[in-house]
Design a protein around this motif. Structure first.
Motif, PDB file in Angstrom:
ATOM      1  N   TYR A   1       0.750  -1.410  -0.077  1.00 12.31           N
ATOM      2  CA  TYR A   1      -0.044   0.020   0.024  1.00 12.31           C
ATOM      3  C   TYR A   1       1.010   1.101  -0.203  1.00 12.31           C
ATOM      4  O   TYR A   1       2.154   1.210   0.453  1.00 12.31           O
ATOM      5  CB  TYR A   1      -1.004   0.012   1.339  1.00 12.31           C
ATOM      6  CG  TYR A   1      -1.783  -1.034   1.191  1.00 12.31           C
ATOM      7  CD1 TYR A   1      -3.318  -0.881   0.911  1.00 12.31           C
ATOM      8  CD2 TYR A   1      -1.420  -2.414   1.890  1.00 12.31           C
ATOM      9  CE1 TYR A   1      -4.159  -1.798   0.876  1.00 12.31           C
ATOM     10  CE2 TYR A   1      -2.356  -3.265   2.064  1.00 12.31           C
ATOM     11  CZ  TYR A   1      -3.479  -3.081   1.357  1.00 12.31           C
ATOM     12  OH  TYR A   1      -4.906  -4.121   1.632  1.00 12.31           O
ATOM     13  N   GLU A   2       0.255   2.362  -0.404  1.00 12.18           N
ATOM     14  CA  GLU A   2       1.102   3.656  -0.334  1.00 12.18           C
ATOM     15  C   GLU A   2       0.137   4.657   0.201  1.00 12.18           C
ATOM     16  O   GLU A   2      -1.293   4.532  -0.371  1.00 12.18           O
ATOM     17  CB  GLU A   2       1.683   3.904  -1.740  1.00 12.18           C
ATOM     18  CG  GLU A   2       2.269   5.455  -1.801  1.00 12.18           C
ATOM     19  CD  GLU A   2       2.870   5.616  -3.374  1.00 12.18           C
ATOM     20  OE1 GLU A   2       2.560   6.730  -3.853  1.00 12.18           O
ATOM     21  OE2 GLU A   2       3.342   4.861  -3.925  1.00 12.18           O
ATOM     22  N   CYS A   3       0.306   5.650   0.889  1.00 10.58           N
ATOM     23  CA  CYS A   3      -0.556   6.977   1.031  1.00 10.58           C
ATOM     24  C   CYS A   3       0.282   8.006   1.009  1.00 10.58           C
ATOM     25  O   CYS A   3       1.528   8.229   1.132  1.00 10.58           O
ATOM     26  CB  CYS A   3      -1.086   6.631   2.235  1.00 10.58           C
ATOM     27  SG  CYS A   3      -0.157   6.878   3.789  1.00 10.58           S
ATOM     28  N   ARG A   4      -0.557   9.116   0.843  1.00  2.34           N
ATOM     29  CA  ARG A   4       0.167  10.652   0.716  1.00  2.34           C
ATOM     30  C   ARG A   4      -0.714  11.065   1.567  1.00  2.34           C
ATOM     31  O   ARG A   4      -1.791  11.274   1.910  1.00  2.34           O
ATOM     32  CB  ARG A   4       0.104  11.067  -0.710  1.00  2.34           C
ATOM     33  CG  ARG A   4       0.719  10.489  -1.552  1.00  2.34           C
ATOM     34  CD  ARG A   4       1.940  11.104  -1.975  1.00  2.34           C
ATOM     35  NE  ARG A   4       2.715  10.498  -3.133  1.00  2.34           N
ATOM     36  CZ  ARG A   4       3.895  10.970  -3.521  1.00  2.34           C
ATOM     37  NH1 ARG A   4       4.392  11.967  -3.060  1.00  2.34           N
ATOM     38  NH2 ARG A   4       4.346  10.095  -4.404  1.00  2.34           N
ATOM     39  N   LEU A   5       0.301  12.119   2.556  1.00  5.39           N
ATOM     40  CA  LEU A   5      -0.456  13.020   3.418  1.00  5.39           C
ATOM     41  C   LEU A   5      -0.442  14.249   3.053  1.00  5.39           C
ATOM     42  O   LEU A   5      -0.025  14.675   1.979  1.00  5.39           O
ATOM     43  CB  LEU A   5       0.417  12.896   4.788  1.00  5.39           C
ATOM     44  CG  LEU A   5       0.834  11.440   5.367  1.00  5.39           C
ATOM     45  CD1 LEU A   5       1.647  11.826   6.809  1.00  5.39           C
ATOM     46  CD2 LEU A   5      -0.529  10.709   5.627  1.00  5.39           C
ATOM     47  N   ASP A   6      -1.152  15.143   3.665  1.00  6.38           N
ATOM     48  CA  ASP A   6      -1.713  16.649   3.296  1.00  6.38           C
ATOM     49  C   ASP A   6      -0.309  17.383   3.337  1.00  6.38           C
ATOM     50  O   ASP A   6      -0.327  18.513   2.643  1.00  6.38           O
ATOM     51  CB  ASP A   6      -2.581  17.270   4.084  1.00  6.38           C
ATOM     52  CG  ASP A   6      -2.513  17.188   5.695  1.00  6.38           C
ATOM     53  OD1 ASP A   6      -1.518  16.749   5.974  1.00  6.38           O
ATOM     54  OD2 ASP A   6      -3.416  17.542   6.437  1.00  6.38           O
ATOM     55  N   ASP A   7       0.797  17.019   3.978  1.00  6.69           N
ATOM     56  CA  ASP A   7       2.042  17.803   3.848  1.00  6.69           C
ATOM     57  C   ASP A   7       2.915  17.505   2.834  1.00  6.69           C
ATOM     58  O   ASP A   7       4.002  17.803   2.803  1.00  6.69           O
ATOM     59  CB  ASP A   7       2.616  17.739   5.469  1.00  6.69           C
ATOM     60  CG  ASP A   7       3.253  16.491   5.659  1.00  6.69           C
ATOM     61  OD1 ASP A   7       2.921  15.256   5.094  1.00  6.69           O
ATOM     62  OD2 ASP A   7       3.957  16.192   6.802  1.00  6.69           O
ATOM     63  N   GLY A   8       2.377  16.390   1.879  1.00 12.64           N
ATOM     64  CA  GLY A   8       3.246  15.805   0.923  1.00 12.64           C
ATOM     65  C   GLY A   8       4.209  14.506   1.251  1.00 12.64           C
ATOM     66  O   GLY A   8       4.707  13.996   0.447  1.00 12.64           O
ATOM     67  N   THR A   9       4.115  13.962   2.534  1.00  8.83           N
ATOM     68  CA  THR A   9       4.903  12.748   2.955  1.00  8.83           C
ATOM     69  C   THR A   9       4.220  11.642   2.368  1.00  8.83           C
ATOM     70  O   THR A   9       2.989  11.359   2.184  1.00  8.83           O
ATOM     71  CB  THR A   9       4.597  12.822   4.525  1.00  8.83           C
ATOM     72  OG1 THR A   9       5.502  13.890   4.984  1.00  8.83           O
ATOM     73  CG2 THR A   9       5.183  11.501   4.956  1.00  8.83           C
ATOM     74  N   LYS A  10       4.930  10.863   1.745  1.00 12.31           N
ATOM     75  CA  LYS A  10       4.617   9.604   1.035  1.00 12.31           C
ATOM     76  C   LYS A  10       5.211   8.314   2.138  1.00 12.31           C
ATOM     77  O   LYS A  10       6.480   8.476   2.451  1.00 12.31           O
ATOM     78  CB  LYS A  10       5.346   9.652  -0.076  1.00 12.31           C
ATOM     79  CG  LYS A  10       4.846   7.965  -0.927  1.00 12.31           C
ATOM     80  CD  LYS A  10       5.709   7.945  -2.135  1.00 12.31           C
ATOM     81  CE  LYS A  10       6.488   6.849  -2.180  1.00 12.31           C
ATOM     82  NZ  LYS A  10       7.480   6.238  -3.193  1.00 12.31           N
ATOM     83  N   ILE A  11       4.115   7.545   2.341  1.00  9.41           N
ATOM     84  CA  ILE A  11       4.309   6.263   3.174  1.00  9.41           C
ATOM     85  C   ILE A  11       4.179   5.125   2.415  1.00  9.41           C
ATOM     86  O   ILE A  11       2.952   4.958   1.715  1.00  9.41           O
ATOM     87  CB  ILE A  11       3.404   6.290   4.498  1.00  9.41           C
ATOM     88  CG1 ILE A  11       3.929   7.732   5.209  1.00  9.41           C
ATOM     89  CG2 ILE A  11       4.157   5.179   5.326  1.00  9.41           C
ATOM     90  CD1 ILE A  11       2.956   8.102   6.291  1.00  9.41           C
ATOM     91  N   ASP A  12       5.088   3.982   2.348  1.00 10.07           N
ATOM     92  CA  ASP A  12       4.874   2.784   2.037  1.00 10.07           C
ATOM     93  C   ASP A  12       4.733   1.913   2.785  1.00 10.07           C
ATOM     94  O   ASP A  12       5.329   1.837   3.735  1.00 10.07           O
ATOM     95  CB  ASP A  12       5.936   2.234   0.991  1.00 10.07           C
ATOM     96  CG  ASP A  12       6.088   3.334  -0.355  1.00 10.07           C
ATOM     97  OD1 ASP A  12       4.983   3.803  -0.778  1.00 10.07           O
ATOM     98  OD2 ASP A  12       7.204   3.473  -0.874  1.00 10.07           O
ATOM     99  N   PHE A  13       3.816   0.911   2.923  1.00  6.11           N
ATOM    100  CA  PHE A  13       3.390  -0.255   3.860  1.00  6.11           C
ATOM    101  C   PHE A  13       3.247  -1.456   2.969  1.00  6.11           C
ATOM    102  O   PHE A  13       3.034  -1.678   1.907  1.00  6.11           O
ATOM    103  CB  PHE A  13       1.821   0.361   4.438  1.00  6.11           C
ATOM    104  CG  PHE A  13       1.668   1.348   4.945  1.00  6.11           C
ATOM    105  CD1 PHE A  13       1.996   1.520   6.181  1.00  6.11           C
ATOM    106  CD2 PHE A  13       1.329   2.359   4.264  1.00  6.11           C
ATOM    107  CE1 PHE A  13       2.046   2.698   7.000  1.00  6.11           C
ATOM    108  CE2 PHE A  13       1.076   3.455   5.090  1.00  6.11           C
ATOM    109  CZ  PHE A  13       1.359   3.747   6.411  1.00  6.11           C
ATOM    110  N   THR A  14       3.537  -2.618   3.763  1.00  6.89           N
ATOM    111  CA  THR A  14       3.651  -3.952   3.396  1.00  6.89           C
ATOM    112  C   THR A  14       2.002  -4.257   3.482  1.00  6.89           C
ATOM    113  O   THR A  14       1.233  -3.493   3.929  1.00  6.89           O
ATOM    114  CB  THR A  14       4.241  -5.045   4.457  1.00  6.89           C
ATOM    115  OG1 THR A  14       3.572  -5.016   5.563  1.00  6.89           O
ATOM    116  CG2 THR A  14       5.709  -4.626   4.547  1.00  6.89           C
TER     117      THR A  14
END
Length: 143
Positions: A59-72
């Motif tokens: 999974y991948e998500c983007r936060l409102d401050d531009g941060t990108k996080i990848d998850f298993t």
């Protein structure tokens, strides 16, 4: 002739496989694993998930401050990328790595961290990339 046929079969097989696995699909935020949503709430308080997508095993998500996080697929973080705008939450950085950066790059912040098989890859605000093993010892550096 037989080699050429095997080559084309292998090439076609790789193309089909790459197309099948490159199938990122936008999903509602509620479809992120609970562990991923909890991770964001805990480590990025006050930030909102703007976008989420699912790949065949992550999974991948983007936060409102531009941060990108990848998850298993289970919602465990694999990568946090603050895109040089802010520091990665300190709680995500192993203590030995924090100490190394504070000692050797005190004027920089960690803006990206990747969990890898060998340990961790981090990127500093000066665009220097550092590789550490699981014990926190520096094993490589790229500028």
């Amino acid at each position: 002739m037989k080699r050429m046929r095997l080559f084309f079969i292998a090439l076609l097989s790789m193309m089909v496989t790459s197309v099948a696995f490159a199938d990122d699909k936008p999903i509602p935020v509620e479809k992120l694993p609970a562990a991923a949503r909890t991770f964001v709430d805990t480590n990025f308080p006050g930030k909102k998930i703007l976008y989420a997508e699912k790949d065949w095993n992550s999974y991948e998500c983007r936060l409102d401050d531009g941060t990108k996080i990848d998850f298993t697929s289970k919602g465990e973080w694999k990568q946090v990328d603050c895109h040089g705008m802010s520091a990665v939450p300190a709680v995500l950085v192993p203590e030995a790595i924090k100490q190394y950066v504070e000692t050797n790059f005190s004027n920089c912040m960690i803006t990206k961290i990747d969990k890898e098989r060998h340990g961790y890859d981090i990127e500093l605000s000066n665009d220097l990339e550092l590789r550490f093993n699981h014990q926190g010892a520096l094993i490589g550096m790229d500028d």
